[in-house]
Design an enzyme around this catalytic site. Sequence first.
Site, PDB file in Angstrom:
ATOM      1  N   TYR D 111       0.781  -1.387   0.023  1.00  0.00           N
ATOM      2  CA  TYR D 111      -0.004  -0.224   0.091  1.00  0.00           C
ATOM      3  C   TYR D 111       0.846   1.334   0.055  1.00  0.00           C
ATOM      4  O   TYR D 111       1.863   1.352   0.683  1.00  0.00           O
ATOM      5  CB  TYR D 111      -0.637   0.041   1.207  1.00  0.00           C
ATOM      6  CG  TYR D 111      -1.684   1.212   1.475  1.00  0.00           C
ATOM      7  CD1 TYR D 111      -3.014   1.674   0.924  1.00  0.00           C
ATOM      8  CD2 TYR D 111      -1.129   2.145   1.911  1.00  0.00           C
ATOM      9  CE1 TYR D 111      -3.687   2.543   1.101  1.00  0.00           C
ATOM     10  CE2 TYR D 111      -1.810   3.496   2.138  1.00  0.00           C
ATOM     11  CZ  TYR D 111      -3.036   3.817   1.702  1.00  0.00           C
ATOM     12  OH  TYR D 111      -3.649   4.934   1.892  1.00  0.00           O
ATOM     13  N   GLU D 199      -3.457   7.338  -3.998  1.00  0.00           N
ATOM     14  CA  GLU D 199      -3.426   6.093  -3.283  1.00  0.00           C
ATOM     15  C   GLU D 199      -3.072   5.236  -4.511  1.00  0.00           C
ATOM     16  O   GLU D 199      -3.896   5.049  -5.303  1.00  0.00           O
ATOM     17  CB  GLU D 199      -4.715   5.877  -2.527  1.00  0.00           C
ATOM     18  CG  GLU D 199      -4.662   4.698  -1.407  1.00  0.00           C
ATOM     19  CD  GLU D 199      -5.759   4.768  -0.752  1.00  0.00           C
ATOM     20  OE1 GLU D 199      -5.948   4.988   0.290  1.00  0.00           O
ATOM     21  OE2 GLU D 199      -6.937   4.190  -1.507  1.00  0.00           O
TER      22      GLU D 199
END
Lengths: 291, 291, 392, 392
Positions: D111, D199
Amino acid sequence: MAIIADENTKVIVQGITGYQGSFHTERMLKYGTKIVAGVTPGKAGTEVHGVPVYNTVKQAVNETGANASVIFVPPAFAADAVFEAVDAGIEVVVCITEGIPVHDELKMYWRAKQDDVILIGPNCPGVISPGKSHLGIMPADIFKEGNVGIVSRSGTLTYQIAYNISNLGLGQSTVVGIGGDRIIGSDFIDILRMYEKDDQTEIVVLVGEIGGIDEENAAEFISTEMSKPVVGYIAGITAPPGKRMGHAGAIIEGGKGTAESKIKALEKAGVEVGKTPMEVAEIVRAKLGQS
Amino acid sequence: MAIIADENTKVIVQGITGYQGSFHTERMLKYGTKIVAGVTPGKAGTEVHGVPVYNTVKQAVNETGANASVIFVPPAFAADAVFEAVDAGIEVVVCITEGIPVHDELKMYWRAKQDDVILIGPNCPGVISPGKSHLGIMPADIFKEGNVGIVSRSGTLTYQIAYNISNLGLGQSTVVGIGGDRIIGSDFIDILRMYEKDDQTEIVVLVGEIGGIDEENAAEFISTEMSKPVVGYIAGITAPPGKRMGHAGAIIEGGKGTAESKIKALEKAGVEVGKTPMEVAEIVRAKLGQS
Amino acid sequence: MLIDNKKGDSMKLYEYQAKQVFSSYGIKIPNGRVAFSPEDVDEVAKEIGSQEVVLKSQVLVGGRGKAGGIVMANAGDSASKSRELFGKDIKGFKVERILVEERLDIAKEMYVGITLDREKKGIVILVSSVGGMDIEEIAAKYPDKIGKKTVNPVWSLWDYQVRELLYEAGIPKEHFRDVFAIIKKLYNIFIRYEAELTEINPLVITSDGKLYAADGRLNIDDNALYRQKEMAELRELTGSELERAAESKGINYVKLDGNIGVIANGAGMSMATMDLIYLEGGKPANFLDIGGGASSDLVKASMELIIKDPNVKVVFVNIFGGITRCDLVAEGLVKAFSEIEMDIPVVLRLAGTNEEEGRRIIENYMEKNPNKLFLVKTMEEGAKKAVELGGV
Amino acid sequence: MLIDNKKGDSMKLYEYQAKQVFSSYGIKIPNGRVAFSPEDVDEVAKEIGSQEVVLKSQVLVGGRGKAGGIVMANAGDSASKSRELFGKDIKGFKVERILVEERLDIAKEMYVGITLDREKKGIVILVSSVGGMDIEEIAAKYPDKIGKKTVNPVWSLWDYQVRELLYEAGIPKEHFRDVFAIIKKLYNIFIRYEAELTEINPLVITSDGKLYAADGRLNIDDNALYRQKEMAELRELTGSELERAAESKGINYVKLDGNIGVIANGAGMSMATMDLIYLEGGKPANFLDIGGGASSDLVKASMELIIKDPNVKVVFVNIFGGITRCDLVAEGLVKAFSEIEMDIPVVLRLAGTNEEEGRRIIENYMEKNPNKLFLVKTMEEGAKKAVELGGV
């Protein structure tokens, strides 16, 4: 004594020749604010409501000794205006402009901080010390000189609460609208710290709303650093998560920033939180009666 | 007492696993410098001359409580190393690295200044407080503990003058090589201010050279702020204008920065300027004899 | 296609190269291009097609106009006029390329320059509503027509600063917007290419109100060339033959007028050595810094280099060993004496790290070759001896 | 080709658009493209040519996987499978475009995310060696696999900060260099496009050790769109029909579930009005802020908008006039009553600037139309009256 601005504050208006700048200059002048100069590039030598206009803040400061500025320039030029004010030695910058890109707001914040300049806003109604000076766009008539300090993230709600307080025969030391954007120059704690030191202020009203954790941080500060009583109000109990309520900052994201969380934190810090604006005013009166 | 570094200074070496870093770490350790850690990304867990290596300055500081750093990384990584040291809370950063781009040097300067970190260099031989600590690449054996402070833009010339002073039976409180680049972290005034306050230092030797107006500024400072005697030396009387003499900073441009101008300014400020390194040492001895 | 001087110096672009960079940022430059031969000049002049063209010698030195390096011509006579320019010596620089440009109809000349501010640790911008002469001359003659501002590199350049500059310099209202844009562009160039200096002088306003960079300078920080690859590609060696040879070997050498060669370690020490020679009544032939931790080969190469200067009558080697080891210096000198034919005397002073070993090596050598080397104790003594041997 | 919500909100890019931006910065994305019809899906699947493809509904809401918005297919059945997806409702959003991509051979998920830090006035970077779930979930389950750092925008992002992040997140040594590069690129994207959030989740490591942005988000600051022209071009209106209508008129409107319409000036005042209704036992039907200094036309348009919501049984207009003039509000309301067919009651509270004039206008109107309007003195009283009229 009041905070941030008083009868000795010498004010310039950046963007004085624009519609908003000119309109509010007139109102501030009528209130008695010492507006000593205006700034609009290319308009040096003209006057707005009798106030001389300069090309640069530096010239205006050199000629008039101004130490505060109210900014009305469009969003694309606001960061530059703040930088110019800071560079010219202005000590208090009130930025009214709404709609400034948030990456610009970050730069404004740090530029002011680096030089220990008090930046109020942006996207705020300004500052008023009733009977002394008004730097902003508030409906000045509803305020009365007194000993209640108000600090608020919301404009109209501030007027409502001040109005209720005034109607009870009380008055305000200073009223500060810190603005509703996510990145602002001064937060609750910055202003609370000033009220705590201010002789004129005996009680403080904190008007918050959903979004962020500034009210929670303020609660922490109040419980450890404030000796004066604080009364609270939080708007947005019924606001649903994920939907922004007007202000760029007023949004409940990732479970953070709910009204419940803020009210709970404030109450834990000994702050009585009113359920309606009227109730806030009544709590203030009761607390002042006790002391 | 000495300035900048003493027996309590806890030092890390950034770039400790490189050839230069390793070589000088050994020399500094031998001198008695308290080197508590080294930093090289990816080399955590190894040791260099018994000194534990960490991946980041933050880790090194957390584990060892270091408060000073000596930087030996290549020029392309030097600015990053200074930023890392400042961010980790290091108080004194000595940057030995030569050949750093000047635009990086500007950033290094302001980053250190913002956090009140003492940055020495870059492109400097470092700092030695004889008998206490050595942060740099100087030939430590020629120094003796004493009461003469030396501040210099030139490496070898510093050693020569210190050597002459030591040979006369005197010694040094601290010797600081501020570096020869145009943009350096600490200038003459920064170091003179420290010597003025330092109990151990009774007289200061300032070793300058052509280029810039740092010596002229120092003269101004000496005449108004220094109570201790200062002896000067300026290299480059015979340097022609427009030609850079080795150091990036050592150039006479636009008529500025000549040796004559510097010598004149210093003499006007009451600084006796020696014509040769030996003469400088002799003046120091004479002045100390008087006091 | 470019130039450079010594280690640590800045890389200077030629006018035509600087202008190419300006143009790529949207700053107007006169129509034209560089030419390398009279035929080439002729071709460019025809391409331009305007009545008059300007032939500008591309040399990295100021004042080429007064030195006859700039000549007016037209399509008909440009080739012949350029023949007189090619090969000409302008203040020690030989003309090998000529920038051929349209002649501008000049109404006014202004000035814009950006450089480092070492005192304020910033970037200083200078603007003047008067141009065409050195900024020092403008400052002296028209102090009220100059705007000067140091930008803090942390915050970069903001619009209000440019406005302050323009008001200060008295830039006429009708050119405010254009000069504003040029300053912003020039600043971006300064940052993007890690310049040490960039200048548009004169910044010309033509009679139809357009702004042109009529001349341009752009000097890039040598230390940044590793990441300024476009600029690094333009790099070429310049300076005298000896200086080029020194640079290719990584030796820090500057040629001077005297007859006493100098080898020392450290820039400050090298200058101090030169100064001592001067104090004793001699004249140094060069600046030469072998740096810290020199190998014996570098020492030998330095000696080789210095004695190529026919003026040199004696060499003074002045070493204070810190990182530099005296024994390696001694070895290098012995190598030089053995392998190079040299009959000029050398004065040697060795102090510091491994001094004893160094002196032993030298004394061993001197036993067999008594007249070539003079070992002294101090640098003051060495300078005296060198001047004595070199004469004045 | 893009979306947006309310004034002051951020502009959210679709996954496929965010990935295009990532790709332009050199971050690897899976092979594929967006499709607008089953035929189009078929074509893309054939272009990709790999055994299996993924059909990803492009909807601006989280959790579409669990809601059945992501389907595996192959070149043969992709068209038919996409037919089931097109038009499907995913958490209130209709699927109108599908991103067709090669299926990655996933060895590991990580992530990377960047967003604003409003407390520290900075830019916060989050990295985890675990990915594929919400960052909140990662933080709860794997607190020791997360690296978090707030970058001061004054100094920007430096390499040491990225290293610290990677060590903190426990990124495996063999992927250190790749993740390092991706963070630097993502930060540059964040700054370049004035993002509020970006993101990559999951950041996939394939079994042959390559890193891909398998999913991506990029939200741009609405206030910056005037200078983020590329992004502004992608802008399209979203939200409910009423919200779109409001936005096109510059009215700040959010639809809610209740039956008491709200009009107020100021965001705080609007929320406080909603809260008062709730305290009195009612439910607000909307948030509506007419802002400062509203014209009578805006007031009229707001009333028109609100009564289009069939749930609305009563409207509470709550005005505290500062910059806003009560007389103009009153005029707008009278216009609305006269020109729009509306038979629901309105509770009105007017205070502040030109309050007297406003009340007079309203009272004049009420003399002729007694049952439609209820003028109250305070907002507390108004809320009570509105709840009484609206019922629960």
